[in-house]
Design an enzyme around this catalytic site. Structure first.
Site, mmCIF file in Angstrom:
data_model
loop_
_atom_site.group_PDB
_atom_site.id
_atom_site.type_symbol
_atom_site.label_atom_id
_atom_site.label_comp_id
_atom_site.label_asym_id
_atom_site.label_seq_id
_atom_site.Cartn_x
_atom_site.Cartn_y
_atom_site.Cartn_z
ATOM 1 N N GLY A 162 -23.802 60.356 20.104
ATOM 2 C CA GLY A 162 -22.480 60.839 19.733
ATOM 3 C C GLY A 162 -22.162 62.129 20.464
ATOM 4 O O GLY A 162 -22.612 62.351 21.593
ATOM 5 N N SER A 163 -21.424 62.993 19.770
ATOM 6 C CA SER A 163 -20.910 64.186 20.444
ATOM 7 C C SER A 163 -21.987 65.185 20.847
ATOM 8 O O SER A 163 -21.720 66.086 21.641
ATOM 9 C CB SER A 163 -19.906 64.888 19.536
ATOM 10 O OG SER A 163 -18.838 64.016 19.287
#
Lengths: 375, 654
Positions: B317-318
């Site tokens: 993810g981020s």
């Protein structure tokens, strides 16, 4: 090929050697049966039967090794050696494990121990090399370079398996043949010094368990388990055999499984327990007979190649027998060498019998004036 | 120099005669030896043979301990009763095994294994049939002794994990040796061997060397006396880099969740904590896990045997934006001053790639893009970088390959490249997929340990260390056998300014007013971090509320952090599976508590725990004093026969 030979060849076929060997072989198979017989259930494994089968295969090998002029082998020496070496190289790649080392190749139902077949190939090659290399004052150090190199290649491969005992036998055979080939006094002196110097180096290269066996031998109290225990049990077996033995299949050390490796390394202990001092001395006598008779053949051989070849085969039998008997009677460290013609083991048996065929072959052709037939 | 073939080999004669003499001499000596043994000493050997009641007994080595960084034992040995059967002394092995198993109320399934083991070894050698039998079994066996010749009770060391399921993925477990380990020849049937975790990876250090004894037995196989004895050599101990208290704290943070926490020391690669939940108790493995227990473990929900820290592979993810940012700066695609616009989504080809913030972030620079975790900003950076350049920088941060920690079955994760896709799916790489990769979605997979390494590299200036959880190996009496030094595996090769930019941004992720990771802010110490929310399921047009989604479709929450920003001491990576909330909400508070606890441990009295941590029910005092009693000194004793009496007492109490 002229296989059918004149009568003199048949007349010179060495029946005594064959008979002696067959006797040892028969006693061996019988003892393998005893060693693998389970008295409590009355059952036995197939080892004795397999040993007899291998014995028959070996006898065919022996006959094959008789019916051609042994001098032809000289031509194929490198080929045999190369095949033997390839098999040895295959062991670490495809071999199967047993007891912590990798020594065997499996082909379907047949298990081959390449270090055994390599022995004969090396003897043939060494006979060729030493035969062609002579020098008025005896072999010089430089004459030994190639024979030493072809010996070390299989020795290193076998050490890596690891099989210290067999590698040692290779070196002993090499030294024996070298001695017959006739080194110059200077070379001999240097070699003896080098061998003495190598001892500490070799000791430092040994694996802990190998070193342990040697220290155990020097002082059994150090390792009451493992090989020290085995030697004690082996001595109990041999000693309790007494003068006349406890009878076939009636040795308790064997039947109660106190003996390790009953059908291979320690088979002599089984035999001695059952047949006593008389039996053991008779068996040892058979080996002496075989070896002395063989030396007579070497002495009568027509030319160097045959003499070297027969001597190499005999040296192998001698060293194996001496080391095995020495270790089962507690005179030498336990190194895992089998008793020739007696212990269970197909590859070894076939190779030994084929080798003996060559000795008989050398004897048969001692008067032959034929030139080598062309192929 | 070839001799003519007619020349008789006269010169050989001397050697042949010598050989004959040697043969006669050697066999003469052997004959004399046989005479001595078989005639001279025959009586002595015969009587030894008649009464051959010498039995071999192996003394299994006591395995080395595993201690935490402060020397507290995490893995220990305790004395236990084992049932040892000497086949030679039984009347009928099979009947004896049957009877014993009924008497001890133990599963009959083991009988076949034991019979097989018995065939492979000499009959006079004892065979450990059952380990750690309970007091009732001991009494039952003692009373039936006469009817069961050859069945003995022995006191042997049993591997014990005093804290139960504590750090069990890391510590591992032991079990009876099998298969290929047996073939290699260094083990005997029935020996214990490390099967998992540190027990397996450090087997050769922990194992020790078996001793043995020759014992004389009577006709029923009962021991009369010890004839000779070789003592066992105890295994060496491992001193871990892990502090038990921090590890326990990390595990408590994960209680009731599925996920993993890894904490590293950024400047050495030392593992400070490595927790994975759900977990399991390694104790049953040591005495021989029963089929029922094993079935329960393997069929349990959420796979407790898996070490999620290095076997769990999740889209980062981020948190992956750290790498996209570094690549962008290094490749000159952006500068710290470049501004890109986010209008809430990014049109590429026919598709709209959304930002998590529907309304968009407007125009911003890299710093703010990291702080707000803007997707659209990184779509644009990623598009210009291309997937293969992103992959190159990922590899420099150690992604896509195992970190090299000394634990088996570490997963490599996955960093996609165009080549990879060609090989794997025989399809070209589509540029749109690059956008997903730029924000750590799509094919990208990482393990929590790898991400801990990434954040440690950001903290330490780009040096990649091998994560090490063993600090040193000690001999049983404390001498240091091996001191493990930090091992540099590589360097990201980034400009100092690049990492500085990223660190400053990560500082504001936590400390900035609208930073996504502000829940991990500590009052006295600057924490830097990055949130991540790994999408498991891509929603269509219609957004579904998390509460209405099946658990296995909910997002994973990530948080990676380091602190203090200016002189980093700890790097943390946390993943919570299917948290259903973003990393900022579900994972960041755990990182704060862990860092808080870490500083409380290291700074001592001067450090004030935050109110939040105190609220979360964690009392430092309680933790440091340990809620679980460590094993008492009396339990850790050398295993000798003399301990029997003490064992009786112990059982009596229980």
């Amino acid at each position: 090929m002229r296989l059918m030979v004149d009568r003199r060849l048949i007349a010179h076929f060495d029946g005594l050697t064959l008979l002696t060997t067959l006797t040892i072989l028969g006693l061996g198979a019988m003892t393998v049966y005893s060693a693998t017989f389970d008295g409590s259930t009355g059952t036995h494994t197939s080892h004795a039967w397999r040993q007899a089968t291998w014995g028959s295969v070996g006898l065919v090998g022996l006959l094959l090794a008789v019916f051609f002029d042994y001098r032809k082998l000289e031509r194929y020496a490198f080929l045999f050696y190369a095949v033997g070496l390839c098999l040895l190289i295959a062991v670490p790649l495809f071999g199967s494990m047993g007891g912590g080392s990798r020594r065997w190749l499996t082909f379907g139902p047949v298990t081959l121990q390449p270090s055994e077949t390599m022995k004969l190939a090396l003897i043939i090659l060494l006979a060729r090399l030493f035969h062609r290399r002579t020098h008025p004052g005896g072999l010089r150090l430089r004459d030994l370079a190639i024979p030493a190199a072809v010996t070390m290649a299989p020795v290193l491969l076998i050490l890596a398996q690891p099989d210290l005992g067999t590698a040692g036998v290779f070196l002993f055979v090499f030294a024996s043949m070298l001695l017959l080939a006739g080194p110059s006094p200077g070379t001999l002196g240097l070699l003896v010094l080098a061998a003495l110097g190598a001892v500490p180096v070799l000791m430092s290269q040994l694996k802990p368990y190998q070193l342990k066996r040697i220290t155990t031998f020097l002082n059994p109290e150090l390792e009451p388990l493992g090989s020290g225990y085995h030697v004690i049990q082996s001595k109990i077996a041999i000693g309790s055999g007494g003068m006349t033995g406890r009878g076939y299949l009636r040795g308790t050390q064997n039947q109660l499984n106190f003996l390790p490796e009953q059908h291979t390394d320690f088979i002599f202990s089984v035999f001695s327990e059952e047949w006593g001092f008389f039996g053991a001395i008779a068996l040892i006598g058979l080996y002496v007979l075989l070896l002395i008779r063989g030396l007579v053949v070497v002495n009568r051989a027509k030319e160097r190649f045959g003499a070297l070849l027969a001597f190499g085969v005999l040296a192998n039998i001698f060293w194996q027998a001496a080391i095995n008997l020495g270790m089962t009677t507690g005179l030498l460290p336990v190194v895992g060498i089998t008793l020739p013609f007696f212990s269970y083991g197909g590859s070894s048996l076939v190779t030994l019998l084929a080798g003996l065929g060559l000795v008989i072959n050398v004897n048969m052709r001692r008067h032959s004036r034929d030139r080598l037939p062309r192929l | 120099m070839r001799l003519s073939s007619h020349e008789a080999p006269h010169e050989l004669r001397r050697t042949i005669v010598l050989a004959g003499l040697i043969v006669v001499t050697v066999f003469g000596i052997l004959g004399a030896r046989l005479y001595a043994l078989q005639v001279g000493e025959a009586d002595r050997w015969s009587s030894l043979s008649e009464n051959n009641r010498i039995r071999l007994q192996r003394i299994p080595p006591t395995r080395g301990l595993v201690l935490d960084a402060n020397g507290d034992p995490l893995v220990d040995n305790r004395p236990a009763y084992d049932v040892v059967i000497v086949p030679e002394d039984t009347k009928d092995l099979e009947a004896t095994l049957q009877r014993t198993s009924i008497l001890l109320d133990l599963p009959p399934a083991r009988i076949e294994t034991l019979k097989k083991a018995a065939r492979k070894r000499p009959a006079y050698e004892g065979l450990t049939a059952y380990r750690d039998v309970d007091w009732n079994a001991v009494v039952a066996l003692e009373t039936q002794q006469l009817e069961l010749p050859g069945v003995n009770l022995e006191v042997g060391p049993l591997r014990t994990y005093p804290f139960g399921d504590f750090a069990s993925h890391l510590l591992g477990y032991v079990g009876e040796v099998s298969g290929s380990d047996l073939e290699a020849g260094n083990y005997r049937m029935g020996d214990l061997i490390g099967k998992f975790g540190a027990e397996r990876a450090w087997e050769s250090y922990l194992r020790g060397v078996a001793g043995g004894q020759q014992i004389e037995v009577n006709s029923l196989g009962r021991r009369l006396r010890v004839l000779s004895r070789v003592p066992e050599t105890r295994g060496n101990s491992l001193v871990l880099t892990i502090d038990r208290r921090l590890q326990q704290f990390a595990e408590q943070l994960l209680e009731g969740k599925e996920g993993a926490i890894v904490a590293l020391r950024p400047n050495t690669g030392e593992v400070l904590a490595m927790a994975s939940r759900p977990s399991f108790d390694p104790n049953p493995f040591a005495r021989g896990i029963r089929q029922k227990e094993w079935d329960a473990l393997t069929s349990a929900k959420y796979d407790p045997l898996s070490n999620r820290a290095l076997q769990g592979q999740y889209p980062p993810g981020s948190t992956f934006k750290i790498i996209t940012a570094a690549a962008g700066l290094e490749e000159g695609i952006i500068t710290p001053f470049s501004r890109l616009y986010c209008g809430g989504s990014y049109r590429f080809g026919k598709r709209r790639y959304r930002c998590w913030k529907r309304g968009g972030h407007g125009s911003m620079n890299l710093h703010d893009a990291l702080v707000y975790s803007c997707d659209v900003f990184f779509y644009q950076v990623g598009k210009q970088l291309g997937v293969d350049t992103i992959a190159e920088y990922s590899r420099r941060f150690g992604l896509g390959a195992p970190t090299g920690i000394a634990l088996a079955n570490e997963k490599p994760g996955l960093i996609p490249t165009s080549d990879w896709k060609k090989r794997r799916f025989n399809e070209p790489w589509y540029s749109g997929e690059t956008l997903s990769v730029a924000i750590g979605q799509g094919f990208v997979l990482t393990t929590p340990l790898q991400m801990a390494n990434v954040i440690a590299m950001v903290a330490n200036g780009g040096v990649q260390y091998r994560p090490q959880y063993v600090g040193r190996v000690e001999a049983p009496h404390g001498e240091i056998i091996e001191q493990l030094e930090p091992e540099v595996l590589g360097d990201a090769g980034l400009r100092r300014s690049t990492l500085h930019q990223i660190r400053e941004a990560l500082r504001d992720v936590v400390n900035g007013k609208r930073g996504t990771g502000k829940k991990s802010k500590l009052p006295n110490i600057d924490v830097g971090g990055k949130t991540g929310t790994a999408q498991v399921f891509r929603m269509g047009r219609k957004a579904v509320k998390t509460e209405h989604m099946a658990r296995h479709l909910r997002d994973h929450a990530w948080f990676v952090a380091f602190a203090p920003v200016d002189e980093p001491e700890i790097a943390i990576s946390i993943v919570i599976e299917h948290a259903g909330r973003g990393g900022g909400a579900a994972a960041a508070p755990l990182a704060r508590d862990l860092a808080d606890f870490y500083f409380a441990l290291t700074r001592g009295r001067d450090y004030q725990l935050t109110d939040a941590s105190a609220e979360s029910g964690v009392s430092l005092a309680a933790m440091t004093e340990s809620s679980i009693e460590p094993p008492s000194e009396a339990m850790r004793v050398e295993m000798t026969d003399g301990i029997r009496a003490r064992m009786l007492g112990m059982h009596g109490r229980s």
